[in-house]
Design a protein around this motif. Structure first.
Motif, short mmCIF file in Angstrom:
data_model
loop_
_atom_site.label_atom_id
_atom_site.label_comp_id
_atom_site.label_asym_id
_atom_site.label_seq_id
_atom_site.Cartn_x
_atom_site.Cartn_y
_atom_site.Cartn_z
N UNK A 98 1.14 -1.76 -0.32
CA UNK A 98 -0.14 -0.16 -0.14
C UNK A 98 1.11 1.42 -0.26
N UNK A 99 0.27 2.17 -0.06
CA UNK A 99 0.92 3.47 -0.33
C UNK A 99 1.86 4.49 0.95
N UNK A 100 3.46 4.01 0.46
CA UNK A 100 4.51 4.77 1.46
C UNK A 100 4.63 2.91 1.88
N UNK A 101 4.97 2.56 1.75
CA UNK A 101 5.39 0.81 2.03
C UNK A 101 5.12 -0.16 0.84
N UNK A 102 6.16 -1.35 1.13
CA UNK A 102 5.91 -2.19 0.36
C UNK A 102 5.91 -3.35 1.41
N UNK A 103 5.24 -4.42 -0.15
CA UNK A 103 4.82 -5.00 0.57
C UNK A 103 5.64 -6.64 1.02
N UNK A 104 6.72 -6.12 0.01
CA UNK A 104 7.96 -6.88 0.90
C UNK A 104 8.31 -7.13 2.34
N UNK A 105 8.52 -5.86 2.96
CA UNK A 105 8.19 -5.24 4.46
C UNK A 105 8.20 -6.48 5.30
N UNK A 106 6.74 -7.30 5.20
CA UNK A 106 6.86 -8.39 6.11
C UNK A 106 6.27 -9.70 5.06
N UNK A 107 5.72 -9.67 4.33
CA UNK A 107 4.77 -10.45 4.03
C UNK A 107 5.42 -11.54 2.52
N UNK A 108 6.14 -10.94 2.12
CA UNK A 108 7.63 -11.39 0.82
C UNK A 108 8.02 -12.78 1.56
N UNK A 109 8.90 -11.76 2.90
CA UNK A 109 9.70 -12.84 3.89
C UNK A 109 8.87 -14.27 4.43
N UNK A 110 7.34 -13.80 4.37
CA UNK A 110 6.82 -14.71 5.66
C UNK A 110 6.30 -15.74 4.26
#
Length: 332
Positions: A175-187
């Motif tokens: 979403x705006x201002x933050x990448x999904x890779x912050x936690x979703x890809x790691x998960x």
């Protein structure tokens, strides 16, 4: 074309009084029925047509989620048990990164057009009001599917048939201002692979050079680009990917060279890939911005209503749009 839902279950991520993400799990899978079928039909359509998806594949370093997928595939884990372990893995990742997320966590395995998919989505649960059958105003909650921001889909069929592929995972970039890779890809134990935007930009370059190689006239070049644009927009509308062989058939060919042969020899384009909507403008328009100036016009206007003098770097426009003209006249 209908979906065949094989397994579906939902859990809940919520924030406790200390603002920490907690997990509430459902023990049994959801029973399919009209409501569940409608939910999945809408979710599938929204996901397919969502712009800006990126593709990926399993990481070699972290095999945690891949191991869970293997276990549910060989039936050593039930789907419900798989979803519990996966949900706990997501919660742990959020805690590790000290991030707070809330919503309905959905896991569904389904079949569509002969392929099997695993879709995982974190959906916003919104509060609203409704009017009941007795004409009373009542509190209501609903899933805001249209604003789905955290979702990933694993093509189980491609994973099995092409394990070396770099595109059996697709996911929506955060979403705006933050990448999904912050936690979703790691998960998901996932890393980024194919980039549809780069593929689409490569396609535009290939179309330009293909038209030059065939020595098309300016009019024929514009017609070819319009055909490519039309085909791409139709695929986007249907939520389908661009197929190079199909596009080549749309363009036609001369006796010596068709588009598929041309790109196969000189370009690193995938056989199929999702079109990046923003890149399509480059097929039929000239677009540029800078220094407080933004200009966009149809390529066919260059040399007619619009003239460019490279020596003086001057653009001359004859016949301004009426709404722009009225604004300019209002300044005098």
């Amino acid at each position: 074309m209908s979906l065949d839902i094989e397994h579906i279950i939902v859990h809940s991520l919520f924030l406790d009084e200390q603002g920490q993400t907690q997990l509430a799990t459902r023990e049994q899978e959801l029973a399919t029925g009209p409501a569940v079928n409608r939910l999945m039909g809408e979710l599938h359509h929204i996901y397919n047509t969502k712009a800006g998806k990126v593709f990926g594949y399993f990481s070699e370093e972290d095999t945690g989620f891949r191991d869970l997928v293997r276990r549910v595939q060989d039936q050593s884990l039930t789907f419900a048990a798989f979803s519990h372990l996966a949900a706990e893995r997501l919660q742990a990742e959020l805690q590790r990164l000290e991030m707070n997320e809330a919503g309905i966590l959905l896991f569904v395995r389904y079949q569509w057009l002969g392929a099997h998919y695993l879709l995982i989505a974190l959906l916003d649960n919104k509060d609203s009001v409704t009017v009941t059958d007795k004409l009373e105003v009542s509190h209501a909650s609903y899933l805001d599917l249209g604003k789905m921001q955290l979702a990933a889909r694993l093509d189980l069929t491609e994973l099995q048939s092409r394990p070396d592929s770099h595109r059996y995972f697709s996911f929506i970039k955060g979403r705006a201002g933050r990448k999904v890779s912050d936690f979703f890809l790691n998960f998901l134990s996932c890393v980024e692979g194919m980039d549809p935007k780069a593929q689409s930009q490569g396609l535009l370059k290939a179309v330009d050079e293909y038209c030059a190689a065939r020595q098309l006239s300016p009019e024929e070049k514009l017609e070819s680009k319009a055909l490519v644009s039309k085909y791409c927009r139709e695929q986007l509308k249907e939520g389908e990917e661009l197929e190079l062989r199909e596009l080549s058939a749309e363009l036609g060919s001369d006796d010596d060279l068709d588009f598929y042969q041309f790109v196969s020899e000189e370009y690193q384009l995938e056989e199929r890939f999702p079109v990046d909507r923003s890149a399509l403008k480059g097929l039929t328009k000239y677009v540029g911005s800078g220094g407080g100036l933004t200009i966009s016009f149809d390529q066919k206007l260059l040399g007619e209503r619009i003239q460019y003098d490279a020596a003086t770097d001057t653009l001359v426009i004859r016949g301004t749009p009426p709404n722009l003209k009225s604004q300019l006249q209002g300044q005098h």
